[in-house]
Design a protein around this motif. Structure first.
Motif, PDB file in Angstrom:
ATOM      1  N   GLY A  13       0.779  -1.228   0.000  1.00 57.07           N
ATOM      2  CA  GLY A  13       0.000   0.000   0.000  1.00 57.07           C
ATOM      3  C   GLY A  13       0.812   1.280   0.000  1.00 57.07           C
ATOM      4  O   GLY A  13       0.262   2.365   0.041  1.00 57.07           O
ATOM      5  N   GLN A  14       2.141   1.161  -0.038  1.00 55.45           N
ATOM      6  CA  GLN A  14       2.986   2.349  -0.059  1.00 55.45           C
ATOM      7  C   GLN A  14       2.888   3.018  -1.434  1.00 55.45           C
ATOM      8  O   GLN A  14       3.021   2.361  -2.459  1.00 55.45           O
ATOM      9  CB  GLN A  14       4.433   1.978   0.231  1.00 55.45           C
ATOM     10  CG  GLN A  14       5.369   3.156   0.248  1.00 55.45           C
ATOM     11  CD  GLN A  14       6.794   2.744   0.550  1.00 55.45           C
ATOM     12  OE1 GLN A  14       7.114   1.564   0.606  1.00 55.45           O
ATOM     13  NE2 GLN A  14       7.658   3.708   0.722  1.00 55.45           N
ATOM     14  N   VAL A  15       2.648   4.324  -1.457  1.00 59.14           N
ATOM     15  CA  VAL A  15       2.517   5.075  -2.699  1.00 59.14           C
ATOM     16  C   VAL A  15       3.903   5.377  -3.259  1.00 59.14           C
ATOM     17  O   VAL A  15       4.791   5.809  -2.533  1.00 59.14           O
ATOM     18  CB  VAL A  15       1.741   6.387  -2.466  1.00 59.14           C
ATOM     19  CG1 VAL A  15       1.622   7.182  -3.734  1.00 59.14           C
ATOM     20  CG2 VAL A  15       0.364   6.090  -1.897  1.00 59.14           C
ATOM     21  N   LEU A  16       4.082   5.140  -4.564  1.00 57.30           N
ATOM     22  CA  LEU A  16       5.350   5.407  -5.227  1.00 57.30           C
ATOM     23  C   LEU A  16       5.226   6.640  -6.121  1.00 57.30           C
ATOM     24  O   LEU A  16       4.129   6.965  -6.572  1.00 57.30           O
ATOM     25  CB  LEU A  16       5.761   4.201  -6.066  1.00 57.30           C
ATOM     26  CG  LEU A  16       5.979   2.902  -5.304  1.00 57.30           C
ATOM     27  CD1 LEU A  16       6.295   1.772  -6.279  1.00 57.30           C
ATOM     28  CD2 LEU A  16       7.088   3.053  -4.294  1.00 57.30           C
ATOM     29  N   PRO A  17       6.328   7.316  -6.411  1.00 60.17           N
ATOM     30  CA  PRO A  17       6.274   8.525  -7.245  1.00 60.17           C
ATOM     31  C   PRO A  17       6.211   8.197  -8.737  1.00 60.17           C
ATOM     32  O   PRO A  17       6.980   8.714  -9.544  1.00 60.17           O
ATOM     33  CB  PRO A  17       7.563   9.260  -6.876  1.00 60.17           C
ATOM     34  CG  PRO A  17       8.510   8.172  -6.522  1.00 60.17           C
ATOM     35  CD  PRO A  17       7.657   7.113  -5.855  1.00 60.17           C
ATOM     36  N   LEU A  18       5.306   7.322  -9.118  1.00 58.27           N
ATOM     37  CA  LEU A  18       5.127   6.902 -10.506  1.00 58.27           C
ATOM     38  C   LEU A  18       3.646   6.889 -10.837  1.00 58.27           C
ATOM     39  O   LEU A  18       2.818   6.636  -9.967  1.00 58.27           O
ATOM     40  CB  LEU A  18       5.670   5.481 -10.719  1.00 58.27           C
ATOM     41  CG  LEU A  18       7.133   5.221 -10.469  1.00 58.27           C
ATOM     42  CD1 LEU A  18       7.388   3.725 -10.419  1.00 58.27           C
ATOM     43  CD2 LEU A  18       7.967   5.838 -11.561  1.00 58.27           C
ATOM     44  N   VAL A  19       3.325   7.125 -12.107  1.00 58.04           N
ATOM     45  CA  VAL A  19       1.957   6.947 -12.575  1.00 58.04           C
ATOM     46  C   VAL A  19       2.001   6.017 -13.773  1.00 58.04           C
ATOM     47  O   VAL A  19       3.001   5.923 -14.482  1.00 58.04           O
ATOM     48  CB  VAL A  19       1.267   8.288 -12.954  1.00 58.04           C
ATOM     49  CG1 VAL A  19       0.981   9.101 -11.735  1.00 58.04           C
ATOM     50  CG2 VAL A  19       2.076   9.076 -13.945  1.00 58.04           C
ATOM     51  N   ARG A  20       0.890   5.293 -13.995  1.00 58.24           N
ATOM     52  CA  ARG A  20       0.856   4.378 -15.123  1.00 58.24           C
ATOM     53  C   ARG A  20      -0.524   4.410 -15.769  1.00 58.24           C
ATOM     54  O   ARG A  20      -1.519   4.786 -15.150  1.00 58.24           O
ATOM     55  CB  ARG A  20       1.248   2.972 -14.744  1.00 58.24           C
ATOM     56  CG  ARG A  20       0.276   2.236 -13.903  1.00 58.24           C
ATOM     57  CD  ARG A  20       0.723   0.792 -13.658  1.00 58.24           C
ATOM     58  NE  ARG A  20      -0.205   0.134 -12.798  1.00 58.24           N
ATOM     59  CZ  ARG A  20      -1.343  -0.424 -13.202  1.00 58.24           C
ATOM     60  NH1 ARG A  20      -1.658  -0.431 -14.466  1.00 58.24           N
ATOM     61  NH2 ARG A  20      -2.150  -0.988 -12.342  1.00 58.24           N
ATOM     62  N   ASP A  21      -0.567   3.972 -16.998  1.00 52.91           N
ATOM     63  CA  ASP A  21      -1.817   3.867 -17.756  1.00 52.91           C
ATOM     64  C   ASP A  21      -2.428   2.527 -17.399  1.00 52.91           C
ATOM     65  O   ASP A  21      -1.830   1.478 -17.682  1.00 52.91           O
ATOM     66  CB  ASP A  21      -1.514   3.963 -19.246  1.00 52.91           C
ATOM     67  CG  ASP A  21      -2.733   3.943 -20.113  1.00 52.91           C
ATOM     68  OD1 ASP A  21      -3.791   3.436 -19.682  1.00 52.91           O
ATOM     69  OD2 ASP A  21      -2.643   4.417 -21.256  1.00 52.91           O
ATOM     70  N   PRO A  22      -3.619   2.506 -16.785  1.00 54.41           N
ATOM     71  CA  PRO A  22      -4.196   1.227 -16.385  1.00 54.41           C
ATOM     72  C   PRO A  22      -4.613   0.349 -17.567  1.00 54.41           C
ATOM     73  O   PRO A  22      -4.682  -0.864 -17.433  1.00 54.41           O
ATOM     74  CB  PRO A  22      -5.406   1.613 -15.531  1.00 54.41           C
ATOM     75  CG  PRO A  22      -5.750   2.991 -15.951  1.00 54.41           C
ATOM     76  CD  PRO A  22      -4.467   3.633 -16.394  1.00 54.41           C
ATOM     77  N   ALA A  23      -4.869   0.948 -18.721  1.00 50.72           N
ATOM     78  CA  ALA A  23      -5.280   0.173 -19.890  1.00 50.72           C
ATOM     79  C   ALA A  23      -4.110  -0.601 -20.478  1.00 50.72           C
ATOM     80  O   ALA A  23      -4.254  -1.760 -20.873  1.00 50.72           O
ATOM     81  CB  ALA A  23      -5.881   1.097 -20.941  1.00 50.72           C
ATOM     82  N   THR A  24      -2.923   0.016 -20.531  1.00 54.07           N
ATOM     83  CA  THR A  24      -1.775  -0.620 -21.156  1.00 54.07           C
ATOM     84  C   THR A  24      -0.754  -1.132 -20.146  1.00 54.07           C
ATOM     85  O   THR A  24       0.069  -1.976 -20.482  1.00 54.07           O
ATOM     86  CB  THR A  24      -1.054   0.360 -22.098  1.00 54.07           C
ATOM     87  OG1 THR A  24      -0.528   1.442 -21.314  1.00 54.07           O
ATOM     88  CG2 THR A  24      -1.964   0.886 -23.166  1.00 54.07           C
ATOM     89  N   GLY A  25      -0.795  -0.586 -18.922  1.00 53.19           N
ATOM     90  CA  GLY A  25       0.187  -0.974 -17.906  1.00 53.19           C
ATOM     91  C   GLY A  25       1.504  -0.244 -18.035  1.00 53.19           C
ATOM     92  O   GLY A  25       2.413  -0.473 -17.260  1.00 53.19           O
ATOM     93  N   ARG A  26       1.601   0.669 -19.001  1.00 52.87           N
ATOM     94  CA  ARG A  26       2.856   1.402 -19.220  1.00 52.87           C
ATOM     95  C   ARG A  26       3.004   2.531 -18.220  1.00 52.87           C
ATOM     96  O   ARG A  26       2.047   3.203 -17.881  1.00 52.87           O
ATOM     97  CB  ARG A  26       2.893   1.965 -20.634  1.00 52.87           C
ATOM     98  CG  ARG A  26       2.958   0.863 -21.684  1.00 52.87           C
ATOM     99  CD  ARG A  26       3.138   1.431 -23.026  1.00 52.87           C
ATOM    100  NE  ARG A  26       4.442   2.085 -23.066  1.00 52.87           N
ATOM    101  CZ  ARG A  26       5.076   2.405 -24.161  1.00 52.87           C
ATOM    102  NH1 ARG A  26       4.536   2.158 -25.324  1.00 52.87           N
ATOM    103  NH2 ARG A  26       6.240   2.991 -24.109  1.00 52.87           N
ATOM    104  N   PHE A  27       4.247   2.735 -17.759  1.00 52.59           N
ATOM    105  CA  PHE A  27       4.554   3.827 -16.846  1.00 52.59           C
ATOM    106  C   PHE A  27       4.720   5.121 -17.633  1.00 52.59           C
ATOM    107  O   PHE A  27       5.238   5.123 -18.739  1.00 52.59           O
ATOM    108  CB  PHE A  27       5.838   3.532 -16.076  1.00 52.59           C
ATOM    109  CG  PHE A  27       5.691   2.384 -15.127  1.00 52.59           C
ATOM    110  CD1 PHE A  27       5.074   2.556 -13.906  1.00 52.59           C
ATOM    111  CD2 PHE A  27       6.165   1.140 -15.460  1.00 52.59           C
ATOM    112  CE1 PHE A  27       4.926   1.487 -13.031  1.00 52.59           C
ATOM    113  CE2 PHE A  27       6.028   0.065 -14.599  1.00 52.59           C
ATOM    114  CZ  PHE A  27       5.403   0.243 -13.390  1.00 52.59           C
TER     115      PHE A  27
END
Length: 41
Positions: free
Chosen positions: A26-40
């Protein structure tokens, strides 16, 4: 803890098109990703 991303990433995050990455514990990381493709972004 919430991280602040670039303006474009923040807009996509607010629109639900990107999700913030979290660890299995549950630790939040400083990254975002596209949930449709899984790409960061």
């Amino acid at each position: 803890m919430e991280y602040i991303f670039s303006a474009g990433s923040q807009a996509l995050l607010a629109a639900g098109k990107l999700v913030q990455v979290t660890t299995s514990t549950g630790q939040v990381l400083p990254l975002v990703r596209d949930p449709a493709t899984g790409r960061f972004v």
